[in-house]
Design a protein around this motif. Structure first.
Motif, PDB file in Angstrom:
ATOM      1  N   GLY A 150     -17.315  13.309  19.353  1.00 31.22           N
ATOM      2  CA  GLY A 150     -18.360  12.288  19.315  1.00 31.22           C
ATOM      3  C   GLY A 150     -19.600  12.684  20.085  1.00 31.22           C
ATOM      4  O   GLY A 150     -19.755  13.822  20.535  1.00 31.22           O
ATOM      5  N   PRO A 151     -20.502  11.715  20.267  1.00 29.00           N
ATOM      6  CA  PRO A 151     -21.793  12.005  20.893  1.00 29.00           C
ATOM      7  C   PRO A 151     -21.699  12.621  22.291  1.00 29.00           C
ATOM      8  O   PRO A 151     -22.371  13.608  22.583  1.00 29.00           O
ATOM      9  N   ILE A 152     -20.832  12.068  23.150  1.00 26.58           N
ATOM     10  CA  ILE A 152     -20.756  12.622  24.508  1.00 26.58           C
ATOM     11  C   ILE A 152     -20.172  14.031  24.464  1.00 26.58           C
ATOM     12  O   ILE A 152     -20.630  14.935  25.187  1.00 26.58           O
ATOM     13  N   GLY A 153     -19.195  14.247  23.585  1.00 31.47           N
ATOM     14  CA  GLY A 153     -18.640  15.594  23.430  1.00 31.47           C
ATOM     15  C   GLY A 153     -19.705  16.583  22.980  1.00 31.47           C
ATOM     16  O   GLY A 153     -19.751  17.730  23.442  1.00 31.47           O
ATOM     17  N   ALA A 154     -20.577  16.106  22.095  1.00 30.20           N
ATOM     18  CA  ALA A 154     -21.604  16.988  21.527  1.00 30.20           C
ATOM     19  C   ALA A 154     -22.647  17.419  22.559  1.00 30.20           C
ATOM     20  O   ALA A 154     -23.302  18.439  22.385  1.00 30.20           O
ATOM     21  N   ILE A 155     -22.808  16.637  23.638  1.00 31.50           N
ATOM     22  CA  ILE A 155     -23.748  17.079  24.683  1.00 31.50           C
ATOM     23  C   ILE A 155     -23.034  17.753  25.857  1.00 31.50           C
ATOM     24  O   ILE A 155     -23.677  18.382  26.676  1.00 31.50           O
ATOM     25  N   LEU A 156     -21.705  17.611  25.912  1.00 28.13           N
ATOM     26  CA  LEU A 156     -20.957  18.317  26.965  1.00 28.13           C
ATOM     27  C   LEU A 156     -20.531  19.709  26.500  1.00 28.13           C
ATOM     28  O   LEU A 156     -20.463  20.645  27.296  1.00 28.13           O
ATOM     29  N   ALA A 157     -20.259  19.838  25.208  1.00 29.40           N
ATOM     30  CA  ALA A 157     -19.682  21.091  24.700  1.00 29.40           C
ATOM     31  C   ALA A 157     -20.592  22.314  24.865  1.00 29.40           C
ATOM     32  O   ALA A 157     -20.109  23.371  25.291  1.00 29.40           O
ATOM     33  N   ILE A 214     -28.049   9.886  25.552  1.00 28.42           N
ATOM     34  CA  ILE A 214     -27.261  10.819  24.730  1.00 28.42           C
ATOM     35  C   ILE A 214     -28.062  11.360  23.547  1.00 28.42           C
ATOM     36  O   ILE A 214     -28.103  12.561  23.310  1.00 28.42           O
ATOM     37  N   HIS A 215     -28.723  10.468  22.807  1.00 31.11           N
ATOM     38  CA  HIS A 215     -29.387  10.957  21.580  1.00 31.11           C
ATOM     39  C   HIS A 215     -30.582  11.847  21.905  1.00 31.11           C
ATOM     40  O   HIS A 215     -30.894  12.758  21.149  1.00 31.11           O
ATOM     41  N   GLU A 216     -31.204  11.611  23.053  1.00 36.07           N
ATOM     42  CA  GLU A 216     -32.304  12.501  23.446  1.00 36.07           C
ATOM     43  C   GLU A 216     -31.766  13.879  23.837  1.00 36.07           C
ATOM     44  O   GLU A 216     -32.390  14.898  23.561  1.00 36.07           O
ATOM     45  N   GLN A 217     -30.608  13.870  24.461  1.00 42.12           N
ATOM     46  CA  GLN A 217     -30.007  15.165  24.818  1.00 42.12           C
ATOM     47  C   GLN A 217     -29.545  15.926  23.576  1.00 42.12           C
ATOM     48  O   GLN A 217     -29.598  17.153  23.543  1.00 42.12           O
ATOM     49  N   LEU A 218     -29.089  15.176  22.562  1.00 42.91           N
ATOM     50  CA  LEU A 218     -28.717  15.835  21.302  1.00 42.91           C
ATOM     51  C   LEU A 218     -29.939  16.544  20.714  1.00 42.91           C
ATOM     52  O   LEU A 218     -29.870  17.695  20.267  1.00 42.91           O
ATOM     53  N   TYR A 219     -31.064  15.838  20.737  1.00 41.25           N
ATOM     54  CA  TYR A 219     -32.336  16.408  20.252  1.00 41.25           C
ATOM     55  C   TYR A 219     -32.702  17.638  21.081  1.00 41.25           C
ATOM     56  O   TYR A 219     -33.063  18.689  20.530  1.00 41.25           O
ATOM     57  N   ASP A 220     -32.589  17.521  22.403  1.00 42.77           N
ATOM     58  CA  ASP A 220     -32.974  18.635  23.277  1.00 42.77           C
ATOM     59  C   ASP A 220     -32.036  19.842  23.125  1.00 42.77           C
ATOM     60  O   ASP A 220     -32.478  20.980  23.168  1.00 42.77           O
ATOM     61  N   TRP A 221     -30.732  19.566  22.950  1.00 37.52           N
ATOM     62  CA  TRP A 221     -29.802  20.693  22.727  1.00 37.52           C
ATOM     63  C   TRP A 221     -30.148  21.416  21.431  1.00 37.52           C
ATOM     64  O   TRP A 221     -30.017  22.631  21.321  1.00 37.52           O
TER      65      TRP A 221
END
Lengths: 246, 457
Positions: free
Chosen positions: B334-341, B372-379
């Motif tokens: 999920g979203p948190i996994g996608a920014i931790l991985a 979270i969604h901003e970090q997804l964008y930044d990653w």
């Protein structure tokens, strides 16, 4: 008040009638509107795909094209959100600072700047509102169901409620994403389409005749699904409803 | 870590959605969790204030993490708890195995711990001939079926009661049944025996309090407590360095939020506080880094360490709801996994931040206000820049930027594009991902720009 009309690239190419309705609506409401023809794209598709670094030129170009205007108004929550939130990738010149502050999504502009409270429009159909995420959560255009904040208002519904004859549907999941997501729609087509099918089902359950919203990209995806299903539910940008004649 | 080629999120999802009946059932199950969460959080007028408070406490804790960890170690040690430090998963597993071997412990019961999943502890213990039994019902089900958790709060949420009934018939000799009460009772009897005969117990840590040196576990089954009390001689708790909160008085903020946001309960059934071992018993805590310090050094991404693992971001994520937890290759989906991985292995998990529409619902439900969604964008930006500019997508993006930066080329290529779609509609519909389930829009006779020029020149 000088308004620069910002017509996002895919609306320019695929949905010129949405551009026309935006233009006519602003004129009707007494704005001094100009469409600067040098405009192309805000850069959002590239940036959401991870290529913001390739879209810096577009941010600078946007700044040059639109800085002469007091307000820059466009019919797309996600493009407006991109200009406001993501133009931090280029140096913060006067141009860039001005367009980041001055760019507005049209329904937000109508309610919060023009203070429109008596639209003269009629649209006698049952309508479901699709709250596109970037406008909905990014710009705060609607009531975000996740938050415990009773002060939230929906600008889109504030405007649609002024339209005579309209009936708004109550959806089970009024702010669930449709699955478009820019490049997501082609890099993850299966999930994207499934999410779209789920959204459409929620609207169909309420027997809506029209699905409307403030972002044509989501509506293009929803329309694509409806067409594939052979459905006669129509898709209209909210400005097309607001611009309809009495 | 290796960078073996994994099945992409898109391909996993295609498989998941090919079973429409089950996918629809799964979607409804996850919506049920989200709905319960909405009701529970709206009962607290101060919910948004609590979110800010929780976010501030966690941000503060991370800003002085070194100091609080030392304070925690000092106070826990004074209470008689033994503290160990592990730099990575391997060291964690070695420390745990050594402690167990020193005590001659061959049979272990463990309550749910995502950190132990992250470290793949079970494999390691089994390789050392130590029996490790998951005592959380969902985790035990997955141990029987040989699967990994698909969710961090409800690890077996992807399994129907019918599937569990069949699994229990095979593993626990139950009668053919899909009655949850009967099946849970069977699991309870089976686990009771494991608790009584265990040589040691293990767990994770939900919160560690620097001021008191004690730690807190939140469970709905009481299995962490049972593990410790049925055999109180040895307990090992694994905790990530980010689990620290400064003071006891901060705990209430998180306890009020965790279960509400996770499952819609006012509080977990058991909230267990551990401060010191019983007479003659030992409690060990292994404090694990495993890339957390690396993440702490990433200015744009380190707030992900505020996460309290409530899983609300999964329950609200429309992509998760339509692809399932196993579609993500990382231990936390999920979203948190996608920014931790990505901090663990940016190549291996490169597709995870793209498995999102950036809808932002994850950020809105997050009890500690991780963007979270901003970090997804930044990653996405970091990952794309690390990849060669000569990837197919990179070249398309550069080409598109070139076209769009030049008004004349944009206007001309726009016309060409429209001409192409108009005359080769079949091809575009049948040979592109767009055509998978969607039609193209009709092509208008002229662009808005052309219309405007015609009428305003």
């Amino acid at each position: 008040m000088k308004v620069g009309l910002f017509i996002p690239c895919f609306i320019d190419q695929f949905y010129p009638e949405v551009g026309k309705a935006t233009y006519e609506l602003l004129l009707k409401l007494g704005c001094d509107v100009d469409y600067p023809s040098g405009q192309t794209c805000c850069g959002q598709p590239m940036a959401n795909g991870g290529h913001a670094h390739d879209s810096k030129g577009l941010a600078i170009k946007f700044g040059e094209v639109f800085s002469p205007y007091d307000y820059i108004v466009g019919p797309s929550g996600s493009c407006v959100n991109h200009v406001r939130e993501h133009y931090d990738i280029v140096p913060q010149t006067e141009n860039i600072k001005k367009v980041r502050k001055g760019t507005w999504e049209i329904s937000d502009f109508l309610v919060n700047i023009l203070k429109v409270d008596n639209l003269k429009a009629r649209f006698s159909k049952k309508v479901g509102v699709h709250n596109s995420c970037h406008g909905h959560r990014g710009l705060g255009l609607g009531v975000q169901t996740e938050l415990n904040d009773p002060t939230q208002v929906s600008v889109i519904e504030t405007l649609l409620n002024q339209v005579e004859g309209i009936e708004l549907a109550e959806l089970d999941h009024p702010d669930e994403c449709c699955g478009f997501g820019g490049t997501f729609s082609v890099t993850e087509p299966t999930v994207s389409v499934q999410m779209g099918i789920n959204r459409v089902a929620d609207h169909k359950k309420q027997d809506v005749e029209v699905i409307t919203g403030a972002d044509m990209s989501c509506l293009m995806h929803i329309q694509g699904i409806l067409k594939r299903q052979g459905s006669n539910v129509e898709v209209k940008h909210v400005v097309e409803i607001l611009n309809s004649e009495l | 870590m290796g960078t073996e080629k994994l099945i992409s999120h898109a391909d996993h999802s295609r498989n998941f959605l090919s079973n429409q009946l089950k996918a629809s059932w799964f979607n409804k199950s996850i919506w049920y969790q989200r709905d319960k969460r909405d009701v529970a959080t709206k009962k607290l007028d101060e919910w948004e204030t609590l979110r800010q408070l929780a976010s501030d406490i966690k941000a503060h804790s991370l800003s002085k993490l070194d100091e609080y960890l030392i304070e925690f170690e000092k106070n826990a040690t004074a209470n008689g708890i033994q503290i160990h430090w592990a730099e990575d998963d391997k060291e964690h597993n070695k420390i745990a195995t050594d402690i167990l071997k020193n005590h001659g412990a061959k049979k272990i019961v463990k309550s749910k711990s995502m950190l132990s999943e992250e470290c793949e502890l079970n494999h390691h213990l089994e390789a050392n001939n130590i029996e490790i039994i998951e005592s959380d019902l969902g985790e035990r089900i997955l141990q029987f079926s040989g699967e990994k958790p698909s969710h961090i709060v409800m690890p077996a949420i992807h399994k129907t009661k019918e599937e569990i009934g069949e699994l229990f018939e095979e593993k626990l000799n139950t009668k053919p049944s899909n009655d949850p009460v009967y099946l849970t009772q069977a699991a309870r009897l089976h686990l009771r025996d494991k608790f009584i005969n265990a040589h040691a117990s293990m767990s994770g840590v939900n919160f560690a309090i620097a001021e008191t040196g004690s730690f807190v576990l939140c469970t709905n089954e009481g299995n962490a407590d049972l593990g410790m009390t049925a055999n109180s001689k040895l307990h090992i708790a694994s905790m990530g360095i980010e689990k620290i909160i400064p003071k006891q008085e901060h705990l209430g903020v998180f306890i009020r939020m965790l279960a509400r946001n996770a499952t819609g309960q006012p509080i977990t059934t058991y909230t267990s506080h551990f401060t010191k071992p019983d007479e003659g018993a030992e409690i060990h805590i292994i404090i694990v880094d495993n890339n957390r310090t690396k993440l702490l050094g990433e200015e744009k991404f380190n707030s992900a360490l505020k996460c309290i693992r409530c899983a609300a971001c999964m329950n609200t994520c429309p992509v998760f709801k339509n692809s399932g937890g196993h579609s993500y290759n990382f231990v936390i989906p999920g979203p948190i996994g996608a920014i931790l991985a990505p901090v663990h292995d940016i190549k291996k998990y490169a597709d995870m931040p793209f498995a999102s529409t950036l809808c932002g619902s994850c950020t809105n439900v997050c009890p500690v206000k991780i963007n979270i969604h901003e970090q997804l964008y930044d990653w996405r930006q970091v990952i794309s820049q690390k990849k060669s500019a000569f990837t197919f997508k990179g070249m398309i993006m550069k080409g598109a930027a070139f076209v769009l930066e030049n008004t004349w080329i944009y206007d001309t290529s726009g016309k060409m594009g429209m001409f192409f779609i108009k005359h080769f509609r079949w091809l575009v519909t049948h040979a592109t991902p767009w055509g998978e389930g969607r039609e193209l829009p009709d092509i208008p006779k002229e662009s808005f720009k052309d219309w405007y020029k015609k009428n305003h020149s």
